[in-house]
Design a protein around this motif. Structure first.
Motif, PDB file in Angstrom:
ATOM      1  N   ILE A  10      -8.318 -12.705  -2.151  1.00  0.00           N
ATOM      2  CA  ILE A  10      -6.987 -12.293  -1.692  1.00  0.00           C
ATOM      3  C   ILE A  10      -6.457 -11.189  -2.608  1.00  0.00           C
ATOM      4  O   ILE A  10      -5.946 -10.171  -2.147  1.00  0.00           O
ATOM      5  N   GLN A  11      -6.619 -11.390  -3.914  1.00  0.00           N
ATOM      6  CA  GLN A  11      -6.145 -10.417  -4.894  1.00  0.00           C
ATOM      7  C   GLN A  11      -6.816  -9.055  -4.698  1.00  0.00           C
ATOM      8  O   GLN A  11      -6.142  -8.019  -4.703  1.00  0.00           O
ATOM      9  N   GLN A  12      -8.126  -9.042  -4.507  1.00  0.00           N
ATOM     10  CA  GLN A  12      -8.846  -7.786  -4.311  1.00  0.00           C
ATOM     11  C   GLN A  12      -8.383  -7.078  -3.034  1.00  0.00           C
ATOM     12  O   GLN A  12      -8.194  -5.864  -3.025  1.00  0.00           O
ATOM     13  N   ARG A  13      -8.198  -7.820  -1.985  1.00  0.00           N
ATOM     14  CA  ARG A  13      -7.740  -7.227  -0.719  1.00  0.00           C
ATOM     15  C   ARG A  13      -6.349  -6.617  -0.870  1.00  0.00           C
ATOM     16  O   ARG A  13      -6.074  -5.538  -0.365  1.00  0.00           O
ATOM     17  N   ARG A 106       0.345 -14.525  -0.725  1.00  0.00           N
ATOM     18  CA  ARG A 106      -0.811 -15.293  -0.290  1.00  0.00           C
ATOM     19  C   ARG A 106      -1.647 -14.518   0.726  1.00  0.00           C
ATOM     20  O   ARG A 106      -2.614 -15.039   1.260  1.00  0.00           O
ATOM     21  N   SER A 107      -1.248 -13.256   0.973  1.00  0.00           N
ATOM     22  CA  SER A 107      -1.973 -12.405   1.921  1.00  0.00           C
ATOM     23  C   SER A 107      -1.589 -10.951   1.703  1.00  0.00           C
ATOM     24  O   SER A 107      -0.578 -10.665   1.048  1.00  0.00           O
ATOM     25  N   VAL A 108      -2.386 -10.046   2.280  1.00  0.00           N
ATOM     26  CA  VAL A 108      -2.066  -8.617   2.222  1.00  0.00           C
ATOM     27  C   VAL A 108      -0.721  -8.372   2.888  1.00  0.00           C
ATOM     28  O   VAL A 108       0.108  -7.610   2.381  1.00  0.00           O
ATOM     29  N   GLU A 109      -0.468  -9.036   3.992  1.00  0.00           N
ATOM     30  CA  GLU A 109       0.786  -8.837   4.723  1.00  0.00           C
ATOM     31  C   GLU A 109       2.002  -9.209   3.883  1.00  0.00           C
ATOM     32  O   GLU A 109       3.017  -8.509   3.907  1.00  0.00           O
ATOM     33  N   GLU A 110       1.910 -10.303   3.134  1.00  0.00           N
ATOM     34  CA  GLU A 110       3.025 -10.689   2.267  1.00  0.00           C
ATOM     35  C   GLU A 110       3.233  -9.658   1.165  1.00  0.00           C
ATOM     36  O   GLU A 110       4.374  -9.347   0.815  1.00  0.00           O
ATOM     37  N   ALA A 111       2.148  -9.103   0.619  1.00  0.00           N
ATOM     38  CA  ALA A 111       2.270  -8.068  -0.415  1.00  0.00           C
ATOM     39  C   ALA A 111       2.893  -6.804   0.169  1.00  0.00           C
ATOM     40  O   ALA A 111       3.769  -6.194  -0.450  1.00  0.00           O
TER      41      ALA A 111
END
Length: 121
Positions: A10-13, A106-111
């Protein structure tokens, strides 16, 4: 069905998807180890500091028209079931209190939402 992603995945994405354009993100390795002389060596910003740290460009209006400032970013990455420690919560609260961007993602979308990248031109 695919297995759930690990925190590292998740972090890498998030780092690859969100760490470009007006945002730069870096992995903040933190922890401790014992060196060859037997001394405890701590590394990272501080206990509880976020997994991804970085800067987000802001353009200031009116009194500082056209000037750009870097805003501190702290993203704590967790899996769907990951728990945020009290130290991590305190770090995020401090970053937010001082005007930075702080979020548990917890996801790219949240970031992207935390960084307001969906709103960027």
């Amino acid at each position: 069905m695919a297995p759930p992603m690990s925190e590292h995945e998740i972090q890498q994405r998030i780092r690859l998807a969100c760490g470009q354009g007006p945002v730069r993100l870096w992995r903040n390795n933190s922890g401790a180890l014992v060196d060859q002389q037997g001394r405890l060596v701590r590394f990272g910003l501080c206990k509880g500091s976020s997994d991804l740290i970085g800067l987000r460009t802001l353009e200031i209006t009116t009194d500082l028209v056209g000037q750009r400032l870097a805003q501190f970013v702290a993203l704590e990455i967790k899996t769907a079931r990951g728990v945020v420690s009290p130290e991590q919560r305190a770090f995020l609260a401090l970053v937010e209190q001082l005007g930075g961007v702080a979020a548990v993602c917890r996801s790219v979308e949240e970031a992207e939402q935390a960084l307001e990248l969906a709103l960027a031109p």
